[in-house]
Design a protein around this motif. Structure first.
Motif, PDB file in Angstrom:
ATOM      1  N   VAL A  84      45.513  45.575  18.097  1.00  0.00           N
ATOM      2  CA  VAL A  84      44.090  45.715  17.782  1.00  0.00           C
ATOM      3  C   VAL A  84      43.370  46.437  18.918  1.00  0.00           C
ATOM      4  O   VAL A  84      42.470  47.253  18.689  1.00  0.00           O
ATOM      5  CB  VAL A  84      43.467  44.333  17.517  1.00  0.00           C
ATOM      6  CG1 VAL A  84      41.961  44.448  17.305  1.00  0.00           C
ATOM      7  CG2 VAL A  84      44.123  43.689  16.302  1.00  0.00           C
ATOM      8  N   PHE A 106      43.310  38.030  15.009  1.00  0.00           N
ATOM      9  CA  PHE A 106      43.894  39.341  15.272  1.00  0.00           C
ATOM     10  C   PHE A 106      45.174  39.563  14.467  1.00  0.00           C
ATOM     11  O   PHE A 106      45.507  40.694  14.133  1.00  0.00           O
ATOM     12  CB  PHE A 106      44.175  39.479  16.768  1.00  0.00           C
ATOM     13  CG  PHE A 106      42.940  39.362  17.604  1.00  0.00           C
ATOM     14  CD1 PHE A 106      42.124  40.457  17.809  1.00  0.00           C
ATOM     15  CD2 PHE A 106      42.565  38.151  18.161  1.00  0.00           C
ATOM     16  CE1 PHE A 106      40.969  40.360  18.571  1.00  0.00           C
ATOM     17  CE2 PHE A 106      41.418  38.039  18.926  1.00  0.00           C
ATOM     18  CZ  PHE A 106      40.615  39.143  19.130  1.00  0.00           C
ATOM     19  N   SER A 112      45.471  42.729  12.026  1.00  0.00           N
ATOM     20  CA  SER A 112      46.572  43.686  12.164  1.00  0.00           C
ATOM     21  C   SER A 112      47.364  43.810  10.871  1.00  0.00           C
ATOM     22  O   SER A 112      47.812  44.902  10.494  1.00  0.00           O
ATOM     23  CB  SER A 112      47.490  43.256  13.311  1.00  0.00           C
ATOM     24  OG  SER A 112      48.575  44.134  13.459  1.00  0.00           O
ATOM     25  N   ILE A 124      39.927  48.538  11.762  1.00  0.00           N
ATOM     26  CA  ILE A 124      39.335  47.367  12.399  1.00  0.00           C
ATOM     27  C   ILE A 124      38.044  47.779  13.094  1.00  0.00           C
ATOM     28  O   ILE A 124      38.034  48.665  13.951  1.00  0.00           O
ATOM     29  CB  ILE A 124      40.324  46.745  13.394  1.00  0.00           C
ATOM     30  CG1 ILE A 124      41.604  46.320  12.663  1.00  0.00           C
ATOM     31  CG2 ILE A 124      39.706  45.543  14.095  1.00  0.00           C
ATOM     32  CD1 ILE A 124      42.686  45.815  13.567  1.00  0.00           C
TER      33      ILE A 124
END
Length: 756
Positions: A546, A716, A720, A730
């Motif tokens: 990320v 996260f 992802s 993102i």
């Protein structure tokens, strides 16, 4: 080749000479006789080739020779010459000690047999067994079954006793006939392996020792009773028995033996004289195996193999010699040794988690690192005895679920270069009486063989809850398991590093005896604070990619904003955004497909209000009294579809509807446009991709109060996952929505839990 029994008279220096022999097994017999002159029976003097053989090839049998000593090499030397030779020998030993090092290739033999390895590693224990046997005592040896064949013959010959095996035929002549062999074949082999034991005990002579290589086979009451019977001459039979530590034997059997001798693992130094600082492992590796180490450290090697016995160690080093290239770093060699150890043990893992993989909890890491330093070796200013007393037997990690207790256990094992056994507490429990305790014994026996090792108990409270005074079967079983656990914790050998780590959410029900300072130390791992959440969020953002996505997105926006200039009209800004969006989607096919799909949906939603209004007018034109169920159903479907996609469609036929957007605007485009506007505003103050990323991490940490490590990781991880599988770019807004979703899931779960 079997050892040579050498009968000699050493006078009053017998004990000193035998100790010297144990400490210098490679010294030639001729050099030994110069230091300790001996007398021999006429005709029994050692030959010239025997005098050149090392002391390890001989078994000294003390005798008394009446003849006075005379000069000569074999029979003795004068007092003055003897003193000179003693002085020369001491000088040679000091010179050798000063010149010889572990790195000297000549200090390591070319080959080492298993027999030589066993005799050198356990020579002190084997000499003790021989002394007990020569005194007429029965001995029980606790050792791995693999060592039995290498011990009993040597100690019996050293004690001057004849070996009578438990499987020998009582009447050899009666067992050699064709009819007897035919009967055995018809019965399926040799029949009961201990069928001849009563006759063997009855016929046992004074100078004979009955060797029972598997004491656990004497389980039936008649055989137990037989063990206490006397020989045909009315004397108590002398027995040398062996039992594997992993097997359970009745106390009535072990009480039969006057002496119990344990042989476990490898001793740090050979023999009982610790003044000789040459490690056992240094005498049990060959020249080729030594060359595998770039920098040989006997202490480091010993810590990784202390749980192995001599033959297992030789097998491990043979594997190292065949697998490892010369001049390899010691850490890589130890890794190969751990791989060899777990190959024969189920449930053993080699962890790769480090403390750097765990965000926050600095005080917990510091405490665990201090313990690891205590275990690792000597500490300046701290006495070795006190150092060992300060080492806890293990830890009990307690706290809410999802706070990383398992990761801490793996990190501790990795820092110790140890293996780890991951055990769920309920797996230990068994419905059969005594089986739960046996499972626990097997677990600790495996850990000792694979030392240094960490035993990790998940759901520790299931096997370590407080002992009860109730008389029901469940309470008795739990009490027995806790008692066995206490026994195993107190039974660790100091040379074998075995650390116990348990995790639980109910520290209040753990038995108090386990939480004593000298046993398991409780360590609370609670929810992460703000600083820890920042570190955890940064750790997972990096791990799931990320961070890379956010830095690239911000860098691309800053580049386009700088090229656009500060004095740009609204139309120019919109044009610049279109160029930026085109470049953004050109590098990600999945994101481009998602954007196209959302754009099509936006166009559909743009025309939906107009279509809905037309349907309403059509329904109004239907004459009164007539029904149009299909149109009514379609009308209701339009209403539900609009609400699901955020369109406020009025439920009135022909009324004013929510105005449609002027142009199609996909969700992704709206998020990117918003972010583009924010960065354009912040760019005037000198925004950078790194500061943009750090600000976002701080924002996530501030809005995830009461989140545990697993929930932070899920933010996260799910981002992802959607990025790679669904083409989701993102953005800060998306991460905020993801945090809100996880919070809603947790609150919903708590409500369900309270209602249930």
């Amino acid at each position: 080749m079997s050892a040579i029994v050498l009968e000699l008279d050493l006078g009053e220096r017998t004990v000193e000479a035998r100790r010297f022999k144990r400490e210098h097994p490679d010294l030639p017999l001729a050099a030994f006789l110069k230091v300790y002159p001996a007398r021999f029976l006429p005709g029994d003097e050692p030959s010239r080739w025997q005098r050149d053989m090392p002391l390890a090839e001989f078994i000294f049998q003390p005798i008394t020779v009446a003849e006075p000593r005379t000069g000569g090499e074999e029979s003795g030397v004068g007092a003055s010459l003897r003193g000179e030779l003693d002085q020369c020998w001491r000088e040679e030993q000091q010179a050798d000690a000063a010149c010889t090092s572990y790195d000297d290739p000549l200090a390591y033999p070319v080959t080492i047999s298993d027999n030589e390895a066993v005799r050198y590693a356990y020579r002190s224990e084997m000499d003790s067994i021989a002394d007990y046997l020569s005194s007429g005592l029965s001995v029980l040896v606790r050792c791995d079954k693999m060592l039995t064949e290498y011990i009993y013959e040597f100690v019996c010959h050293q004690a001057g006793r004849q070996v009578v095996l438990d499987t020998e035929a009582a009447c050899p002549a009666a067992q050699t006939g064709v009819g007897s062999r035919l009967d055995q074949a018809i019965q399926g082999g040799h029949g009961e392996p201990l069928a001849h034991l009563p006759v063997l005990l009855h016929n046992l002579k004074n100078n004979e020792v009955l060797v029972l290589r598997s004491l656990d086979m004497l389980e039936s009451p008649p055989l137990v009773e037989l063990l206490y019977q006397r020989t045909g001459k009315g004397e108590k039979a002398q027995i040398l028995a062996f039992i594997d530590p992993s097997l359970e034997v009745k106390k009535v059997l072990t009480d039969r033996f006057a002496v119990h001798v344990p042989i476990m693992g490898l001793p740090r130094y050979p023999g009982t004289d610790t003044g000789n600082q040459q490690y056992t492992v240094s005498r049990l590796i060959t020249h080729k195996e030594r060359q595998c180490f770039q920098c040989y450290d006997p202490e480091g090697l010993y810590k990784n193999v202390s749980g192995l016995h001599a033959i297992q160690f030789r097998n491990a080093m043979r594997y190292v010699g065949a697998k490892v290239a010369p001049q390899t770093a010691a850490a890589e060699v130890y890794h190969v040794i751990r791989q060899f150890k777990i190959s024969s043990s189920g449930g053993i893992e080699i962890p790769d988690t480090t403390f750097a993989d765990i965000g926050g909890y600095d005080h917990i890491k510091q405490k665990l690192k201090h313990t690891i330093e205590l275990i690792a070796g000597p500490i300046a200013g701290l006495d070795e005895k006190h150092r060992k007393q300060l080492i806890p037997r293990g830890f009990v990690f307690h706290g809410p679920p999802g706070t990383g207790k398992t990761l801490f256990a793996k990190a501790v094992a990795n820092e110790l270069n140890a293996t780890i056994q991951m055990v769920s507490g309920p797996e230990i429990m068994d419905k059969y009486v005594g089986q739960s305790e046996n499972n626990l014994r097997q677990l600790f026996a495996t850990a000792r063989r694979n030392a240094p090792a960490v035993i990790f108990f998940d759901e520790f409270d299931s096997i370590a809850s407080q002992r009860s005074t109730y008389a029901d079967g469940g309470a008795r079983a739990n009490n027995a398991v806790v008692a066995q656990l206490l026994t195993e914790l107190d039974g660790f050998q100091t040379d074998q590093t075995v650390l116990v780590i348990g995790t639980t959410n109910r520290i209040d029900i753990i038995d108090e005896a386990l939480l004593r300072p000298s046993r398991l130390q409780p360590l609370e791992i609670g929810l992460p604070d703000l600083r820890a959440r920042r570190q955890v969020a940064d750790l997972h953002a990096r791990g799931f990619g990320v961070r890379r996505q956010l830095l690239w997105l911000c860098e691309l926006m800053v580049k386009h904003l700088k090229s656009a200039g500060a004095e740009e009209s609204a139309n120019g800004d919109s044009e610049r955004f279109s160029i930026f969006l085109t470049e953004l989607l050109s590098g990600d096919e999945a994101a481009a497909r998602r954007f196209a799909r959302e754009t099509d949906n936006a166009r559909l939603l743009t025309g939906l209000p107009e279509l809905f209004a037309a349907l309403g007018r059509l329904l109004e034109d239907i004459p009164d009294g007539q029904q149009a169920p299909v149109l009514d159903d379609l009308y209701q479907r339009f209403l539900r579809f609009g609400r699901r996609h955020g369109l406020e469609l009025e439920d009135s036929r022909g009324g004013d509807q929510q105005p449609a957007p002027a142009e199609p605007d996909a969700t992704l485009a709206a998020e990117i446009r918003e972010l583009f506007s924010i960065v354009r505003h912040e760019a005037q103050g000198g925004v950078s991709p790194e500061s943009f990323y750090q600000s976002l991490i701080d924002l996530v940490a501030e809005h995830t109060e009461q989140f545990n490590n697993d929930e932070l990781r899920a933010v996260f991880q799910e981002a992802s996952l959607e990025q790679h599988l669904e083409g989701r770019i993102i953005t800060p807004r998306y991460l905020g929505c993801k945090v809100a979703q996880i919070r809603d899931r947790r609150q919903q779960h708590q409500r369900v839990h309270l209602l249930s």
